[in-house]
Write a protein that holds these residues in place. Sequence first.
Motif, PDB file in Angstrom:
ATOM      1  N   TYR A   1       1.294   7.534  -6.524  1.00 33.13           N
ATOM      2  CA  TYR A   1      -0.018   8.193  -7.019  1.00 33.13           C
ATOM      3  C   TYR A   1       0.578   9.578  -6.078  1.00 33.13           C
ATOM      4  O   TYR A   1      -0.396  10.663  -6.256  1.00 33.13           O
ATOM      5  CB  TYR A   1      -1.789   7.661  -6.922  1.00 33.13           C
ATOM      6  CG  TYR A   1      -1.625   6.477  -7.872  1.00 33.13           C
ATOM      7  CD1 TYR A   1      -1.860   6.765  -8.923  1.00 33.13           C
ATOM      8  CD2 TYR A   1      -1.554   5.386  -7.286  1.00 33.13           C
ATOM      9  CE1 TYR A   1      -2.010   6.465  -9.971  1.00 33.13           C
ATOM     10  CE2 TYR A   1      -1.705   4.436  -8.039  1.00 33.13           C
ATOM     11  CZ  TYR A   1      -2.073   4.114  -9.456  1.00 33.13           C
ATOM     12  OH  TYR A   1      -2.395   3.472 -10.700  1.00 33.13           O
TER      13      TYR A   1
ATOM     14  N   SER B   1       2.324   8.372   2.910  1.00 28.41           N
ATOM     15  CA  SER B   1       2.431   7.212   3.098  1.00 28.41           C
ATOM     16  C   SER B   1       1.661   7.177   4.332  1.00 28.41           C
ATOM     17  O   SER B   1       1.058   7.766   5.568  1.00 28.41           O
ATOM     18  CB  SER B   1       3.790   7.183   4.073  1.00 28.41           C
ATOM     19  OG  SER B   1       4.390   7.467   5.181  1.00 28.41           O
ATOM     20  N   LEU B   2       1.085   5.633   4.909  1.00 32.05           N
ATOM     21  CA  LEU B   2       0.423   5.155   5.641  1.00 32.05           C
ATOM     22  C   LEU B   2       1.731   6.274   7.601  1.00 32.05           C
ATOM     23  O   LEU B   2       0.209   6.104   7.849  1.00 32.05           O
ATOM     24  CB  LEU B   2       0.407   3.471   6.134  1.00 32.05           C
ATOM     25  CG  LEU B   2      -0.413   3.104   4.505  1.00 32.05           C
ATOM     26  CD1 LEU B   2       0.148   1.824   5.226  1.00 32.05           C
ATOM     27  CD2 LEU B   2      -1.034   3.214   4.622  1.00 32.05           C
TER      28      LEU B   2
ATOM     29  N   LEU C   1       0.878  -0.617   0.003  1.00 32.73           N
ATOM     30  CA  LEU C   1      -0.336  -0.110   0.190  1.00 32.73           C
ATOM     31  C   LEU C   1       0.776   1.278   0.085  1.00 32.73           C
ATOM     32  O   LEU C   1       1.000   2.067  -0.938  1.00 32.73           O
ATOM     33  CB  LEU C   1      -0.924  -0.103   1.641  1.00 32.73           C
ATOM     34  CG  LEU C   1      -2.053  -0.997   1.265  1.00 32.73           C
ATOM     35  CD1 LEU C   1      -2.765  -1.151   2.921  1.00 32.73           C
ATOM     36  CD2 LEU C   1      -2.968  -0.740  -0.046  1.00 32.73           C
ATOM     37  N   ASP C   2       2.548   1.278   0.948  1.00 32.98           N
ATOM     38  CA  ASP C   2       3.360   2.311   0.901  1.00 32.98           C
ATOM     39  C   ASP C   2       3.466   2.564  -0.361  1.00 32.98           C
ATOM     40  O   ASP C   2       3.404   3.498  -1.172  1.00 32.98           O
ATOM     41  CB  ASP C   2       3.890   2.277   2.271  1.00 32.98           C
ATOM     42  CG  ASP C   2       3.405   2.807   2.980  1.00 32.98           C
ATOM     43  OD1 ASP C   2       3.179   3.186   3.170  1.00 32.98           O
ATOM     44  OD2 ASP C   2       4.540   2.630   3.979  1.00 32.98           O
TER      45      ASP C   2
ATOM     46  N   PHE D   1       0.145   8.849   7.307  1.00 34.42           N
ATOM     47  CA  PHE D   1      -1.511   9.125   7.821  1.00 34.42           C
ATOM     48  C   PHE D   1      -2.177   8.883   9.282  1.00 34.42           C
ATOM     49  O   PHE D   1      -2.585   9.589   9.998  1.00 34.42           O
ATOM     50  CB  PHE D   1      -2.193   8.220   7.095  1.00 34.42           C
ATOM     51  CG  PHE D   1      -2.829   8.432   5.778  1.00 34.42           C
ATOM     52  CD1 PHE D   1      -3.868   9.125   4.918  1.00 34.42           C
ATOM     53  CD2 PHE D   1      -2.111   7.555   4.666  1.00 34.42           C
ATOM     54  CE1 PHE D   1      -3.370   9.851   4.182  1.00 34.42           C
ATOM     55  CE2 PHE D   1      -2.156   7.886   3.055  1.00 34.42           C
ATOM     56  CZ  PHE D   1      -3.492   9.181   3.027  1.00 34.42           C
TER      57      PHE D   1
ATOM     58  N   GLN E   1       0.803  10.312  -2.818  1.00 37.54           N
ATOM     59  CA  GLN E   1      -0.156   9.994  -2.160  1.00 37.54           C
ATOM     60  C   GLN E   1       0.779  10.124  -0.720  1.00 37.54           C
ATOM     61  O   GLN E   1       1.957   9.669  -0.816  1.00 37.54           O
ATOM     62  CB  GLN E   1      -1.393   9.634  -1.724  1.00 37.54           C
ATOM     63  CG  GLN E   1      -1.963   9.400  -2.907  1.00 37.54           C
ATOM     64  CD  GLN E   1      -3.025  10.457  -2.874  1.00 37.54           C
ATOM     65  OE1 GLN E   1      -3.002  10.909  -1.854  1.00 37.54           O
ATOM     66  NE2 GLN E   1      -3.421  10.987  -3.794  1.00 37.54           N
TER      67      GLN E   1
ATOM     68  N   LEU F   1       1.057   4.550  -2.196  1.00 39.14           N
ATOM     69  CA  LEU F   1       0.566   5.737  -1.863  1.00 39.14           C
ATOM     70  C   LEU F   1       1.463   6.247  -3.020  1.00 39.14           C
ATOM     71  O   LEU F   1       1.394   7.307  -3.274  1.00 39.14           O
ATOM     72  CB  LEU F   1       0.638   5.517  -0.735  1.00 39.14           C
ATOM     73  CG  LEU F   1      -0.977   4.934   0.059  1.00 39.14           C
ATOM     74  CD1 LEU F   1      -0.565   4.820   1.559  1.00 39.14           C
ATOM     75  CD2 LEU F   1      -1.669   5.829  -0.643  1.00 39.14           C
ATOM     76  N   GLU F   2       2.805   6.126  -2.867  1.00 40.81           N
ATOM     77  CA  GLU F   2       4.336   6.668  -3.229  1.00 40.81           C
ATOM     78  C   GLU F   2       3.687   6.890  -4.810  1.00 40.81           C
ATOM     79  O   GLU F   2       4.212   8.465  -5.267  1.00 40.81           O
ATOM     80  CB  GLU F   2       5.280   5.736  -2.854  1.00 40.81           C
ATOM     81  CG  GLU F   2       6.410   6.612  -3.566  1.00 40.81           C
ATOM     82  CD  GLU F   2       8.043   5.918  -3.471  1.00 40.81           C
ATOM     83  OE1 GLU F   2       9.219   5.860  -3.707  1.00 40.81           O
ATOM     84  OE2 GLU F   2       7.636   4.974  -2.493  1.00 40.81           O
TER      85      GLU F   2
END
Length: 91
Positions: A80, A84-85, A73-74, A88, A82, A77-78
């Motif tokens: 796109y 990182s977890l 997921l990280d 958040f 966004q 996110l990177e």
Amino acid sequence: MAKKPASLEAALGGHTQPVPQETAEVVQHPASRPVKPQDVKLTVYVPPAASKRLRLMCIEHDRDLNSYLREGLDMVLEKYGQPSLAEFKDK
């Protein structure tokens, strides 16, 4: 209506006064688990062969499946742009 005697000795002895009952104190124990931050559960569907490979990787590298999924997921996110977890979690 009179109460029945609380013990056999009182019933056989003809003792008609109620026997005082002991009261118990209720003790609240702290939670056995530490409080974790509230994370949301997500479900992912993968082919059975991928699931088997991931489980083998968990054993080979002594990691849990969640750590691999969070790592993936990280990466998404990177890709796109966004946060990182971890970022958040700080919010």
